[in-house]
Design an enzyme around this catalytic site. Sequence first.
Site, PDB file in Angstrom:
ATOM      1  N   LYS A   1      -1.034 -14.037  -2.334  1.00 52.39           N
ATOM      2  CA  LYS A   1      -1.947 -14.014  -1.183  1.00 52.39           C
ATOM      3  C   LYS A   1      -3.395 -13.881  -1.683  1.00 52.39           C
ATOM      4  O   LYS A   1      -3.709 -14.389  -2.764  1.00 52.39           O
ATOM      5  CB  LYS A   1      -1.531 -12.906  -0.202  1.00 52.39           C
ATOM      6  CG  LYS A   1      -0.046 -13.052   0.207  1.00 52.39           C
ATOM      7  CD  LYS A   1       0.387 -12.198   1.345  1.00 52.39           C
ATOM      8  CE  LYS A   1       1.870 -12.448   1.630  1.00 52.39           C
ATOM      9  NZ  LYS A   1       2.369 -11.680   2.789  1.00 52.39           N
TER      10      LYS A   1
ATOM     11  N   GLU B   1       1.513 -16.236   8.004  1.00 53.03           N
ATOM     12  CA  GLU B   1       0.085 -15.902   8.124  1.00 53.03           C
ATOM     13  C   GLU B   1      -0.726 -17.162   8.448  1.00 53.03           C
ATOM     14  O   GLU B   1      -1.719 -17.102   9.165  1.00 53.03           O
ATOM     15  CB  GLU B   1      -0.393 -15.220   6.832  1.00 53.03           C
ATOM     16  CG  GLU B   1       0.125 -13.788   6.754  1.00 53.03           C
ATOM     17  CD  GLU B   1       0.454 -13.284   5.358  1.00 53.03           C
ATOM     18  OE1 GLU B   1      -0.079 -13.813   4.368  1.00 53.03           O
ATOM     19  OE2 GLU B   1       1.270 -12.349   5.265  1.00 53.03           O
TER      20      GLU B   1
ATOM     21  N   SER C   1       9.351  -7.991   2.440  1.00 49.08           N
ATOM     22  CA  SER C   1       9.611  -6.661   1.861  1.00 49.08           C
ATOM     23  C   SER C   1      10.716  -6.669   0.806  1.00 49.08           C
ATOM     24  O   SER C   1      11.470  -5.688   0.698  1.00 49.08           O
ATOM     25  CB  SER C   1       9.902  -5.627   2.960  1.00 49.08           C
ATOM     26  OG  SER C   1       8.765  -5.455   3.787  1.00 49.08           O
TER      27      SER C   1
ATOM     28  N   ASN D   1       4.064 -14.786  -4.059  1.00 47.02           N
ATOM     29  CA  ASN D   1       2.929 -15.189  -3.234  1.00 47.02           C
ATOM     30  C   ASN D   1       1.882 -14.086  -3.353  1.00 47.02           C
ATOM     31  O   ASN D   1       2.002 -13.049  -2.721  1.00 47.02           O
ATOM     32  CB  ASN D   1       3.399 -15.363  -1.778  1.00 47.02           C
ATOM     33  CG  ASN D   1       2.255 -15.707  -0.841  1.00 47.02           C
ATOM     34  OD1 ASN D   1       1.124 -15.909  -1.268  1.00 47.02           O
ATOM     35  ND2 ASN D   1       2.555 -15.774   0.456  1.00 47.02           N
TER      36      ASN D   1
ATOM     37  N   GLY E   1       5.408  -7.460   4.671  1.00 49.81           N
ATOM     38  CA  GLY E   1       4.411  -6.417   4.419  1.00 49.81           C
ATOM     39  C   GLY E   1       4.654  -5.118   5.163  1.00 49.81           C
ATOM     40  O   GLY E   1       3.772  -4.267   5.237  1.00 49.81           O
TER      41      GLY E   1
ATOM     42  N   HIS F   1       3.451 -20.685   5.936  1.00 52.03           N
ATOM     43  CA  HIS F   1       3.654 -19.231   5.883  1.00 52.03           C
ATOM     44  C   HIS F   1       3.267 -18.640   7.241  1.00 52.03           C
ATOM     45  O   HIS F   1       2.368 -19.154   7.912  1.00 52.03           O
ATOM     46  CB  HIS F   1       2.794 -18.637   4.766  1.00 52.03           C
ATOM     47  CG  HIS F   1       3.099 -17.200   4.512  1.00 52.03           C
ATOM     48  ND1 HIS F   1       2.602 -16.186   5.304  1.00 52.03           N
ATOM     49  CD2 HIS F   1       3.879 -16.607   3.583  1.00 52.03           C
ATOM     50  CE1 HIS F   1       3.068 -15.027   4.855  1.00 52.03           C
ATOM     51  NE2 HIS F   1       3.852 -15.260   3.819  1.00 52.03           N
TER      52      HIS F   1
END
Length: 260
Positions: free
Chosen positions: A14, A106, A222, A12, A182, A104
């Site tokens: 992003k 986010e 991560s 991903n 992240g 997701h």
Amino acid sequence: MLIKREKIVAGNWKMNLDRQKSIALAESIATQHADASSVTIVLCPPNVYIEAVGAAIGIAQGKNASRLALGAQNMHELANGAFTGEVAAAMLVDCGCRYVILGHSERRTLYAETNATVNAKTKAALAAGLTPIVCVGELLEEREAARTDEVVARQITGSLSGLPAADFTRIIVAYEPVWAIGTGRVATPQQAQEVHALIRGLLVTMSSADIAGQVRIVYGGSVKPDNANDLASQPDIDGALVGGASLKAEDFLGIAKAFQ
Ligand code: 13P
């Protein structure tokens, strides 16, 4: 019966990289990832670079059916209309995508996507022939309050409600604990396995034991080459959804190798 599920590792990207860097990364991955690999790799660039990345990995030469595929990071649930800035499932298919990441964290936290939204998108993706990668995962405060199971169960049942049992074989679930995204703080293999097993149990009740046994459940948050092996050794972890480490060919391929 032990079911062998094909492993899948998705990157991903992003909102990162530019056109040139996207192409370079895709070319580097394409040249190093063997078609004979048992792991499917999915690249999910920003929408504006999907076709450039597709060209770089040889989609036009029919390579999209191979172990290297294209995906998108989001889509709208409707087929067309006055939705400024949005993209429909059929448009993604048109650009060479076979996969789409949905729900997701986010999207859920920054763009207020609900389980109902994710459910509508999942159905639209399936109808268009895309494989949805449906994301779920708890916040840190929810884990600390011992509410992980309850939160994940609500997300799974809400996001996947009303799907015909057979369609469950056409979805991928991504467990991404929000506190691990992240942050460099990866879930332990045991923590991840526990939730993956819980998810598979929920899928059994929503479809059947046979079908749930075929569903790929991947872990995200991560993931790096140095923790991928331990995650890959867990019985219900069928791959990874990778953010930061998917932006470097070497790291991303290292993760894919761990699932081989
Ligand atoms: P990181 O791998 O950067 O933690 O991101 C995970 C993620 O959000 C993938 O969708």
